[in-house]
Every structure is written in C-alpha cells, then in structure tokens.
Design a protein around this motif. Sequence first.
Motif, mmCIF file in Angstrom:
data_model
loop_
_atom_site.group_PDB
_atom_site.id
_atom_site.type_symbol
_atom_site.label_atom_id
_atom_site.label_comp_id
_atom_site.label_asym_id
_atom_site.label_seq_id
_atom_site.Cartn_x
_atom_site.Cartn_y
_atom_site.Cartn_z
ATOM 1 N N SER A 181 -14.085 5.454 16.212
ATOM 2 C CA SER A 181 -12.674 5.840 16.101
ATOM 3 C C SER A 181 -11.814 5.069 17.092
ATOM 4 O O SER A 181 -10.609 4.946 16.918
ATOM 5 N N ALA A 182 -12.438 4.546 18.153
ATOM 6 C CA ALA A 182 -11.692 3.764 19.147
ATOM 7 C C ALA A 182 -11.300 2.400 18.608
ATOM 8 O O ALA A 182 -10.364 1.776 19.092
ATOM 9 N N GLY A 183 -11.993 1.926 17.583
ATOM 10 C CA GLY A 183 -11.671 0.637 16.998
ATOM 11 C C GLY A 183 -12.236 -0.515 17.803
ATOM 12 O O GLY A 183 -12.835 -0.344 18.855
ATOM 13 N N PRO A 184 -12.052 -1.752 17.310
ATOM 14 C CA PRO A 184 -12.582 -2.929 17.999
ATOM 15 C C PRO A 184 -11.797 -3.233 19.270
ATOM 16 O O PRO A 184 -10.706 -2.712 19.491
ATOM 17 N N LEU A 185 -12.367 -4.082 20.099
ATOM 18 C CA LEU A 185 -11.650 -4.543 21.280
ATOM 19 C C LEU A 185 -10.415 -5.324 20.840
ATOM 20 O O LEU A 185 -10.431 -5.992 19.803
ATOM 21 N N PRO A 186 -9.327 -5.251 21.600
ATOM 22 C CA PRO A 186 -8.130 -6.017 21.226
ATOM 23 C C PRO A 186 -8.411 -7.511 21.284
ATOM 24 O O PRO A 186 -9.148 -7.990 22.153
ATOM 25 N N ALA A 187 -7.864 -8.239 20.348
ATOM 26 C CA ALA A 187 -8.054 -9.689 20.306
ATOM 27 C C ALA A 187 -7.121 -10.358 21.305
ATOM 28 O O ALA A 187 -5.915 -10.144 21.278
ATOM 29 N N ARG A 188 -7.678 -11.174 22.181
ATOM 30 C CA ARG A 188 -6.881 -11.928 23.144
ATOM 31 C C ARG A 188 -6.385 -13.234 22.562
ATOM 32 O O ARG A 188 -5.261 -13.670 22.832
ATOM 33 N N ALA A 189 -7.270 -13.905 21.802
ATOM 34 C CA ALA A 189 -6.909 -15.235 21.322
ATOM 35 C C ALA A 189 -7.631 -15.558 20.018
ATOM 36 O O ALA A 189 -8.747 -15.092 19.775
ATOM 37 N N PHE A 190 -6.966 -16.365 19.200
ATOM 38 C CA PHE A 190 -7.527 -16.900 17.960
ATOM 39 C C PHE A 190 -7.484 -18.409 18.075
ATOM 40 O O PHE A 190 -6.406 -19.008 18.147
ATOM 41 N N LEU A 191 -8.648 -19.038 18.140
ATOM 42 C CA LEU A 191 -8.755 -20.487 18.315
ATOM 43 C C LEU A 191 -9.150 -21.110 16.977
ATOM 44 O O LEU A 191 -10.156 -20.708 16.373
ATOM 45 N N PHE A 192 -8.377 -22.101 16.531
ATOM 46 C CA PHE A 192 -8.636 -22.723 15.239
ATOM 47 C C PHE A 192 -8.703 -24.246 15.349
ATOM 48 O O PHE A 192 -7.881 -24.870 16.010
ATOM 49 N N GLY A 193 -9.677 -24.868 14.686
ATOM 50 C CA GLY A 193 -9.782 -26.316 14.624
ATOM 51 C C GLY A 193 -10.653 -26.694 13.425
ATOM 52 O O GLY A 193 -11.460 -25.897 12.990
ATOM 53 N N TYR A 194 -10.553 -27.761 12.854
ATOM 54 C CA TYR A 194 -9.684 -28.914 13.010
ATOM 55 C C TYR A 194 -8.908 -29.049 11.709
ATOM 56 O O TYR A 194 -9.502 -29.434 10.693
ATOM 57 N N PRO A 195 -7.618 -28.769 11.660
ATOM 58 C CA PRO A 195 -6.880 -28.728 10.385
ATOM 59 C C PRO A 195 -6.885 -30.041 9.607
ATOM 60 O O PRO A 195 -6.876 -30.024 8.372
ATOM 61 N N HIS A 196 -6.910 -31.176 10.296
ATOM 62 C CA HIS A 196 -6.863 -32.456 9.579
ATOM 63 C C HIS A 196 -8.151 -32.748 8.823
ATOM 64 O O HIS A 196 -8.169 -33.649 7.964
ATOM 65 N N LEU A 197 -9.211 -32.002 9.101
ATOM 66 C CA LEU A 197 -10.477 -32.164 8.384
ATOM 67 C C LEU A 197 -10.737 -31.003 7.421
ATOM 68 O O LEU A 197 -11.816 -30.910 6.841
ATOM 69 N N MET A 198 -9.746 -30.138 7.256
ATOM 70 C CA MET A 198 -9.869 -28.981 6.362
ATOM 71 C C MET A 198 -8.698 -28.999 5.388
ATOM 72 O O MET A 198 -7.631 -28.440 5.666
ATOM 73 N N PRO A 199 -8.864 -29.642 4.249
ATOM 74 C CA PRO A 199 -7.734 -29.928 3.350
ATOM 75 C C PRO A 199 -6.977 -28.714 2.848
ATOM 76 O O PRO A 199 -5.802 -28.831 2.485
ATOM 77 N N LYS A 200 -7.599 -27.540 2.807
ATOM 78 C CA LYS A 200 -6.909 -26.348 2.311
ATOM 79 C C LYS A 200 -6.165 -25.601 3.406
ATOM 80 O O LYS A 200 -5.497 -24.600 3.127
#
Length: 431
Positions: A181-200
């Motif tokens: 019921s407490a839920g997941p830990l709060p998200a501090r950061a979302f890291l994303f890579g590498y958009p130029h190699l992921m055409p969608k």
Amino acid sequence: MLLASIAKSITAAAAVTTSSLHAHNTRSSNTDNMSSTSGAGGSIICAGLSCLDLQLVGCTQSGSDEAIERYDEAIHCAGGSASMTATTLALLMKEQQQEEVHVITKIGPDFAGNTMLEFYRRAGASTRLVLSDESARTSMAVLPIFQTGKRGCYVNLACNDGFSPDEMLQQVDQYFANDSSAGPLPARAFLFGYPHLMPKMQGAALKSMLENVRDKLSSDDNKVLIAVDLNGVDGSDTTVARSALIPALSEIDVLHLNEDEAMVLSSSSSSTAANDGDDGSNSLLSSALLSQISSFHEHGCAVVLLSLGSKGAFVSVTPDAKRLQQLSSSECNMAMSQWSAGTQVHVPAFKIEHGGVNTNGAGDALFAGFSLAASSWGSKWNVCPLNAGTFASLVAWQRCDSKTRDGVGMRSAEALMDMINEQKLPAILED
C-alpha cells in the motif's frame, strides 16, 4: 545511505515488489501510489538502447585493413546506454538499502538477452521492467578494445530498431505494479539513451515520450529528472541529426554529448552570447561550441554535460532560472533545482596510475554519475555543478580502470562523495 551522503538523510520505505497488478495510466493514479519523498530513498530508471557487447581486449592496430590483428582475451558485458548506466549505478549503490536502479530496454528470448539479464542481476539492478519480446532478436556488438585503451564498435541494433514509445511507456507503467500500500520508491531520475540509434524515439515522438514519462513519474511532492545521453549522431546529414533531438530539448533536464556530436548538431547562429560569469574554463572550448551550448539552452535544455575526453568535461547551466525552478517540489528539492542560473564549470579527467585502461562505457559512466548527483535531494552536501561534475568524473575514472570497472575494489557513491568533500582526489590526467 547514499542520500545521507549527498543529501539530507531520508528514512525507511517499503521495497518495490514484482507483482503483476494492473498498471496505472494517469498521473494521479500513479503518483497516489508512490511513497512520499519524506520517507523513502529513491529509484533511478535507466532506459533505452541495449546490446550484448563482445569486447576483444588488447587488440593490436597496425593500420592496414587486411592485416591479421591479435587480441588478448574476449569478454562479454552488457552494453548500450540502458545497460551501461544501470550497471554502473547499481554497482555504486549496491550496499544502499533505500536506493534502486531499474532497467527498461527491449530484448529477445535468446542467448544475448538472457546473458544481459544475468549481468544486470549480478550488478544489483532490477530487471522487472525489461521488455522481453518473443518475436524480437537481442542486439549484439563487437568492440575491439585497442592497446591504447580506445575502442571500435560493430553493431547489429536488432530489436532496438523497433522499440517504440508506447512500449517504453507501458514499461514505465509497470513501475507502479506493487503489492504494498506504500507504493514504489519515488523516482529520482529517468535516464534515456541513445535516440539517434532508435528510429522510433526521435523528434516529436521523443518529446512526447519524455513528457509522458515525466508526467507519470512526477508529483507535487517529487519531481523526476529527465536526462538524455547521445551516441551514434551521424554527421552525414546534419538536418536529420538535428531533427531527431532539437524538438525534444524542452523536456530534457540534462543532455550529455561529446564535442563532435555537439558540432554535428550545431545551429547556424545563437542569439545568446557565451556566459561571461564563468570560472575561466571557457578557454577550453571554441566559440562555435559555446554558441551551440547556448543554442541547446535556448531550446529549453536545463543543463548540458559536454564530454571532453582526456580534458574532462564541461558543465553548463541554463541562464533561465525559471527553467531550473521547474524541478522544485513541495516536499524535496533536487540539487539541480537549486543551482545558480548561468553557471559554467570545467572538471578534469583523472589519471589511472597503473595504466590498465578500458574506455568502453566511459561516457555512459560520466552521464550516470552526473545524473545521480544532480538528482540528489536535500542540502547536506550542497551538490553544486562543480561537485556533480567532479563526482561524474570519478565515476568514469573507476569505470575506465580495468581493475575496478566490474565492481571489484570499486568505491561506493558515498565514498566518492567523501573524496570530494575531503579533497582527496586522484591525480589529474594531463592531455
């Protein structure tokens, strides 16, 4: 606890479970089930491209295309942005009880996919958000690691080519599938890579995806940092390269790239002059690079982390104070939200004394370390841009050391911050 080292101490919380409850599809239903930042550690989600790397260590490099080259040993590792950032952070925080690292990437049900899952688990990263597609084939790469420490790369992107924003958001929703019921830990950061190699996941699609991720993971009590790492920026068509990134810059809090990538993305002009109130480090950068950094800020990017190779890294903070304030929350302000607008600093690279160097994943480690420090909560350590950059450089230093890169003898995040606080830093790498 890591947050006690780089931020004000935060206490107990419930751990995330692997239940398959229905995912929540709106910001309110998601964040209502998230633990309060006043009583939890935090999670970092590392998302995007992945591949199983086959490293050929100690390669000779004669310079002839048809020469028979030699190598010392062949080593598999989990490669790509999602893998490198997740394993780096998980190893740094392995002993922390209220810190979690999650991986979101797409794999197939094959040797490469199963091997990567095992690498994630060994490092201490959670694999419950990894998307396994029965019809997909896991990406693989062959990387010659030359005797100089530099590397080459030959890759088949496989299922990364078809990884869609809808699939990414589906996996983000699974973050909230929880028995407690407490839920997941709060998200501090979302890291994303590498958009130029992921055409969608480029251009408007990238912007929409990042906007939705922020909406799902943030609340009034907690703001999530959105960071993007670049690789594979093709200089053969600068218009295409720019269109893959520029529309999404307003959703990017931290952008990491190197000098070559910055110049490929260069705009013809920038209305904002280079900041005059810096620490003198601008002499390291050309006027064209400084102009391009200003252009990134003009398009809405809050912080630019520029890799300079053996010269270290350059950190540039937007001159727009209101952009930084967007990361403030009612309960806990992340470090970056408190930074002074317009700050620009240079941080050095550090020397590996014994000479055993493997630079595979160096940029990912720098990016991961910076994002970890920039997203810290509280004020005990007062993580300024210089400290965040220095911390990132220390993380990359450990990752490039062939003796510590896989966790053996690796200092924890807390220990690295202690080195900064006590000014017990390694020797600076001379260019």
